[in-house]
Every structure is written in structure tokens, then in C-alpha cells.
Design an enzyme around this catalytic site. Structure first.
Site, PDB file in Angstrom:
ATOM      1  N   TYR A  58       0.836  -1.210   0.000  1.00 49.99           N
ATOM      2  CA  TYR A  58       0.000   0.000   0.000  1.00 49.99           C
ATOM      3  C   TYR A  58       0.868   1.256   0.000  1.00 49.99           C
ATOM      4  CZ  TYR A  58      -3.429  -3.357   1.921  1.00 49.99           C
ATOM      5  OH  TYR A  58      -4.230  -4.444   2.170  1.00 49.99           O
ATOM      6  N   HIS A 126       1.010 -11.641   2.281  1.00 54.48           N
ATOM      7  CA  HIS A 126       0.000 -10.878   1.561  1.00 54.48           C
ATOM      8  C   HIS A 126      -0.448 -11.574   0.274  1.00 54.48           C
ATOM      9  CE1 HIS A 126      -1.269  -6.470   0.461  1.00 54.48           C
ATOM     10  NE2 HIS A 126      -2.272  -7.325   0.403  1.00 54.48           N
TER      11      HIS A 126
END
Length: 371
Positions: A58, A126
Site C-alpha cells: 500500500y 499478503h
């Protein structure tokens, strides 16, 4: 809270609401900046929201959050043991993954530096469905080593595919003689898709997992009055046109009833998670936040669902909903939920393709790269 206290079950520490750090990324927000992150974080902490979930993917979320957390306005009022920090490793860009032991370790150490902290409360692998499972298992082994070294307190995996998350959780329990601490799944305990509750929770619990994070309760911005969020990287939302159209129709109907689709969707996800939680198996909701107004709207919606007497530390202590108000709100929400499901029709329960036919898991590349 010190690293030495990691023997405390995570289910006893994790609050029902978590601040999502994706709102400080180029995927979600145009021009994410340090002023935005600091103001949102200050207000979140004031409201008692003190658990943060982010990722190296992110970008530049970790950097902005680290700057905010080390700012005098935060440091002077809150010690490190007054908030939880969760981040992720393995996903680098939309089409780049690195689950190698060297990179996993390097990524964690970089996150520690970026977030200005000596330890991370949780680190997830992730989007595990994008890489071979053997690589995920190896990465988990590295994270467990870093738990023993004191860099990390708890280890988890994140992704969309419930079947893959459950399979990896079972493998971890067998191979490492201990369960994963936590699993994060996105957009599947929502008004549009409830598969996490129907297909995932029992499997995760059987694998010894004690905490589940339900992220993207608005299905990455699909379940709101406006169109899907478009950040600096353009429109990347996986919803097809038919689902977008149905969601817009549902949002318009909810607005005609004098209610916000975003608030309704958030209340549904929080209420669903709380109803399925126990003291030893906790389901928590991650809220994507980009601004103070969005934060305050979300907290206001959550307060209509969560009862004062049931809240642990790190959440407001005196302004939650009464039982009577919560019951009335639940009845009205149930009516609106049924109407939304009717409007969604065949799109209710639809799953986004992840990783999709255009992705080659073996090479961790777009399938076209094989040609």
C-alpha cells in the site's frame, strides 16, 4: 504491551475495529500525503481506534503512518503499547511478488524502520493465492523465526480465496506444530458476499486460528453511494459492469430510504462479525479510511452496533449504543439488507476472480508473460 507478552492470545487483544492503511496508498487515494495520515491518525486515536493494518504494497502507507506515529502530537500522548501495528510481506506491486526468505526478512526489517517501531504486532503473508503454496510455507517459517527473535509478535496470512487460506492454515498447523495466529480475508463478509461466514470460519477454527480479520466491508468501495474509488493508479476495481450497476441501484434505493449504503454495509459487517465471535475466536472488521469525515462517519455507524459493555480496550468507553437502540437499528437494517439482496439478485454471493486466468501462480507473473 511488550514483545515478551506475545504469549497472550491475540483474540484477547484485538479490538472489534481496525483502521485500514490502504487509504494512504496510491491505489485508493489521489496524492496520499503525510498531513492526511497525521490528521486521520490523531482523530482515530482520540476516538479510541488504535489498531492499524497496512502493507508494504500500500505504498506509501507505511512511510506516512510511520511519520505520523513518530510525530510529537502522537508520541507525547500515546506510548507504543497503546496501539497495535499490523503489516504484510510478499506482495510488492500489482504484478510483482517476492516470498523468498531473504526478501521476507528484508521486508519486515524495512517495515520496522518505516513505521518507526522496534516490533510489529502482526505480520501477514499478503495475497497468498498468487504464489505457490510451498513459497508461502517457507515465508511463514521466516516470520516464525522473527517472532522468536522479537521482531514480530503474531503471524498470519491474507488473501481472497477462502479455500486456499484454509488449506495453508491446516498445513501450518501440521508442519510447524502450531497454528497461525490470524487470517485476513477481504470483501467476503459484506452485504454483497457472505462466504467468509458460510465457508471460512469453521475451517479456520478447526485449523487452530483464533482471529479473523474481515477487511473491505464495503467491498473496496463498491457498497457506497459513489462509484468505486479511483486513486493515482486508475480504476483497478475487480467488480464487473453488471455488479457495479446492481450495487448502484441498491445504493440509490437505500438513499431513498434516508440511509447511507456505506453505513448500512459497515454495520452489517460489524454486526455479523460480532455475532460470530467468542472470547477465544475473534472476528474483527478493518475499515478503509481516507479522511477525518470518513473516519467519523464510520465510527458513528459502528457505535450504532457495538454495545458499551462488550468493548475491550482501545475503543470508546462511554458513547456506544444502548441495547434498546441497537435492537431497533438491527431490525431496520435487516429490512434494508433484504431489499439490497433482492436488488443484487444473482450478483449476491458473486466472487471476484483471484488471481484469475490471466495469472500464472507457478511463475508469479501475468499469464501473458509465458508467451
Amino acid at each position: 504491551m511488550s514483545v515478551a507478552q506475545a504469549s497472550t492470545p491475540l483474540s484477547h487483544l484485538l479490538p472489534p475495529l481496525i483502521l485500514g492503511g490502504a487509504g494512504f496508498s496510491h491505489q485508493i487515494y489521489r496524492n496520499p500525503n503525510s498531513a492526511q495520515a497525521l490528521e486521520v491518525l490523531k482523530r482515530a486515536f482520540q476516538l479510541g481506534l488504535r489498531a492499524i493494518d497496512t502493507s508494504a504494497y500500500y505504498h506509501p502507507s507505511e512511510i506516512l503512518l510511520g511519520e505520523a506515529l513518530s510525530h510529537p502530537d502522537i508520541v507525547s500522548q500515546y506510548s507504543r503499547d497503546q496501539y497495535l501495528l499490523m503489516t504484510k510481506v510478499g506482495r510488492i506491486t500489482a504484478t510483482q511478488f517476492d516470498y523468498s526468505p531473504t526478501w521476507v526478512r528484508q521486508s519486515v526489517l524495512r517495515s520496522l524502520q518505516r513505521l518507526h517501531t522496534r516490533y510489529l504486532d502482526v505480520v501477514f503473508c499478503h495475497d497468498v493465492e498468487f504464489v505457490p503454496e510451498e513459497e508461502v510455507m517457507g515465508a511463514i517459517g521466516v516470520l516464525l523465526e522473527m517472532v522468536r527473535e522479537g521482531h514480530i509478535r503474531y503471524v498470519g496470512i491474507s488473501g481472497y480465496r477462502i479455500d486456499i487460506l484454509a488449506r495453508i492454515a491446516r498445513r501450518v498447523q501440521i508442519q510447524y506444530s502450531r497454528p497461525l495466529d490470524i487470517i485476513q480475508n477481504w470483501a467476503q463478509m459484506t452485504l454483497q458476499n457472505d462466504r467468509l461466514a458460510q465457508e471460512g470460519l469453521d475451517a479456520f477454527r478447526e485449523a487452530g486460528v483464533s482471529c479473523v480479520c474481515n477487511s473491505s466491508p464495503l467491498a473496496i468501495g463498491l457498497l457506497r453511494a459513489n462509484s468505486v474509488p479511483v486513486g493515482d493508479l486508475g480504476d483497478w476495481h475487480p467488480a464487473p459492469p453488471g455488479l457495479r450497476s446492481a450495487a448502484k441501484e441498491a445504493a440509490d434505493y437505500v438513499a431513498e430510504q434516508g440511509e447511507s449504503m456505506a453505513a448500512l454495509a459497515l454495520r452489517y459487517s460489524i454486526r455479523r462479525g460480532q455475532s460470530l465471535s467468542t472470547p477465544e475466536f475473534r472476528i474483527t472488521t478493518i475499515m478503509g479510511i481516507t479522511s477525518i469525515s470518513e473516519l467519523e462517519d464510520n465510527i458513528a455507524a459502528a457505535r450504532q452496533v457495538l454495545l458499551v459493555s462488550t468493548e475491550p480496550r482501545w475503543l470508546w468507553a462511554d458513547t456506544g449504543s444502548s441495547t434498546e437502540v441497537s435492537v431497533r437499528r438491527a431490525k431496520e437494517d435487516d429490512r434494508l439488507r433484504a431489499a439490497v439482496h433482492n436488488i443484487l439478485g444473482p450478483w449476491y454471493g458473486y466472487c471476484f476472480p483471484s488471481p484469475g486466468d490471466d495469472w500464472d501462480v507457478a511463475t508469479k507473473q501475468p499469464a501473458a508473460a509465458r508467451l
